[in-house]
Design a protein around this motif. Structure first.
Motif, PDB file in Angstrom:
ATOM      1  N   MET A  99      -4.793 -31.072 -27.319  1.00  0.00           N
ATOM      2  CA  MET A  99      -5.563 -31.618 -26.230  1.00  0.00           C
ATOM      3  C   MET A  99      -4.680 -32.584 -25.441  1.00  0.00           C
ATOM      4  N   LYS A 100      -4.695 -32.424 -24.115  1.00  0.00           N
ATOM      5  CA  LYS A 100      -3.870 -33.253 -23.246  1.00  0.00           C
ATOM      6  C   LYS A 100      -4.527 -34.611 -23.022  1.00  0.00           C
ATOM      7  N   GLU A 101      -3.720 -35.664 -23.151  1.00  0.00           N
ATOM      8  CA  GLU A 101      -4.216 -37.019 -22.947  1.00  0.00           C
ATOM      9  C   GLU A 101      -4.167 -37.357 -21.459  1.00  0.00           C
ATOM     10  N   THR A 102      -5.245 -37.934 -20.942  1.00  0.00           N
ATOM     11  CA  THR A 102      -5.317 -38.324 -19.543  1.00  0.00           C
ATOM     12  C   THR A 102      -4.560 -39.625 -19.331  1.00  0.00           C
ATOM     13  N   THR A 103      -3.796 -39.679 -18.254  1.00  0.00           N
ATOM     14  CA  THR A 103      -3.077 -40.900 -17.916  1.00  0.00           C
ATOM     15  C   THR A 103      -4.039 -41.907 -17.303  1.00  0.00           C
ATOM     16  N   VAL A 104      -3.937 -43.123 -17.765  1.00  0.00           N
ATOM     17  CA  VAL A 104      -4.723 -44.220 -17.202  1.00  0.00           C
ATOM     18  C   VAL A 104      -3.766 -45.106 -16.425  1.00  0.00           C
ATOM     19  N   ASN A 105      -4.167 -45.480 -15.230  1.00  0.00           N
ATOM     20  CA  ASN A 105      -3.341 -46.336 -14.385  1.00  0.00           C
ATOM     21  C   ASN A 105      -4.099 -47.613 -14.046  1.00  0.00           C
ATOM     22  N   VAL A 106      -3.353 -48.689 -13.923  1.00  0.00           N
ATOM     23  CA  VAL A 106      -3.911 -49.953 -13.461  1.00  0.00           C
ATOM     24  C   VAL A 106      -3.218 -50.290 -12.147  1.00  0.00           C
ATOM     25  N   GLY A 107      -3.993 -50.498 -11.118  1.00  0.00           N
ATOM     26  CA  GLY A 107      -3.444 -50.928  -9.838  1.00  0.00           C
ATOM     27  C   GLY A 107      -3.641 -52.425  -9.698  1.00  0.00           C
ATOM     28  N   VAL A 108      -2.580 -53.130  -9.391  1.00  0.00           N
ATOM     29  CA  VAL A 108      -2.670 -54.577  -9.209  1.00  0.00           C
ATOM     30  C   VAL A 108      -2.097 -54.961  -7.855  1.00  0.00           C
ATOM     31  N   ALA A 109      -2.635 -56.028  -7.310  1.00  0.00           N
ATOM     32  CA  ALA A 109      -2.148 -56.544  -6.032  1.00  0.00           C
ATOM     33  C   ALA A 109      -2.099 -58.060  -6.109  1.00  0.00           C
ATOM     34  N   ARG A 110      -1.120 -58.603  -5.427  1.00  0.00           N
ATOM     35  CA  ARG A 110      -1.007 -60.057  -5.230  1.00  0.00           C
ATOM     36  C   ARG A 110      -1.055 -60.260  -3.721  1.00  0.00           C
ATOM     37  N   ASN A 160      -7.559 -43.041 -13.085  1.00  0.00           N
ATOM     38  CA  ASN A 160      -6.538 -42.076 -13.478  1.00  0.00           C
ATOM     39  C   ASN A 160      -5.756 -41.504 -12.296  1.00  0.00           C
ATOM     40  N   ASP A 161      -6.175 -41.779 -11.079  1.00  0.00           N
ATOM     41  CA  ASP A 161      -5.490 -41.272  -9.893  1.00  0.00           C
ATOM     42  C   ASP A 161      -4.769 -42.421  -9.187  1.00  0.00           C
ATOM     43  N   SER A 162      -3.457 -42.464  -9.305  1.00  0.00           N
ATOM     44  CA  SER A 162      -2.681 -43.579  -8.753  1.00  0.00           C
ATOM     45  C   SER A 162      -2.792 -43.648  -7.223  1.00  0.00           C
ATOM     46  N   ARG A 163      -2.904 -42.502  -6.557  1.00  0.00           N
ATOM     47  CA  ARG A 163      -3.052 -42.516  -5.096  1.00  0.00           C
ATOM     48  C   ARG A 163      -4.373 -43.149  -4.685  1.00  0.00           C
ATOM     49  N   LEU A 164      -5.434 -42.862  -5.432  1.00  0.00           N
ATOM     50  CA  LEU A 164      -6.737 -43.452  -5.149  1.00  0.00           C
ATOM     51  C   LEU A 164      -6.699 -44.967  -5.375  1.00  0.00           C
ATOM     52  N   LEU A 165      -6.061 -45.398  -6.444  1.00  0.00           N
ATOM     53  CA  LEU A 165      -5.949 -46.832  -6.728  1.00  0.00           C
ATOM     54  C   LEU A 165      -5.198 -47.545  -5.615  1.00  0.00           C
ATOM     55  N   ASN A 166      -4.104 -46.957  -5.166  1.00  0.00           N
ATOM     56  CA  ASN A 166      -3.327 -47.540  -4.076  1.00  0.00           C
ATOM     57  C   ASN A 166      -4.164 -47.619  -2.792  1.00  0.00           C
ATOM     58  N   ALA A 167      -4.944 -46.572  -2.525  1.00  0.00           N
ATOM     59  CA  ALA A 167      -5.804 -46.555  -1.334  1.00  0.00           C
ATOM     60  C   ALA A 167      -6.887 -47.628  -1.425  1.00  0.00           C
ATOM     61  N   ILE A 168      -7.460 -47.829  -2.609  1.00  0.00           N
ATOM     62  CA  ILE A 168      -8.480 -48.866  -2.791  1.00  0.00           C
ATOM     63  C   ILE A 168      -7.881 -50.237  -2.532  1.00  0.00           C
TER      64      ILE A 168
END
Length: 100
Positions: free
Chosen positions: A1-12, A66-74
């Motif tokens: 089973m493939k593990e889903t990547t979790v991403n954290v988006g942070v901003a300062r 899990n979607d780095s592009r979505l996190l960056n857009a947010i």
């Protein structure tokens, strides 16, 4: 089973509070920036630096998914939204997406 990547988006994000001459005035502006942004976007947000400087506010923002592009857009939309409030001048911002 493939593990889903979790991403954290942070901003300062740093704002300049022109014309403000007290910490009480700063708290009012920062509280408004935080509460209005938190109500509009799925984020965690807090004041993280420049706590004793009444003409500058630095906020930290975090979002997880899990979607780095979505996190960056947010994060981009949050910064744009806060800058558009007209409460303070956007001085600088920095984003980072961290895979876990």
């Amino acid at each position: 089973m493939k593990e889903t990547t979790v991403n954290v988006g942070v901003a300062r994000v740093t704002f300049r509070l022109h014309g403000n001459d007290s910490l009480k005035g700063k708290r009012k502006i920062v509280k408004s920036l935080i509460e209005r942004s938190r109500n509009r976007f799925p984020i965690a947000i807090a004041e993280v630096d420049d706590l004793d400087r009444y003409q500058r506010a630095t906020l930290g923002i975090a979002v997880i998914g899990n979607d780095s592009r979505l996190l960056n857009a947010i994060l981009d939309k949050v910064v744009e939204y806060m800058a558009g409030m007209g409460l303070a001048d956007l001085e600088s911002h920095h984003f980072e997406i961290i895979p876990l």
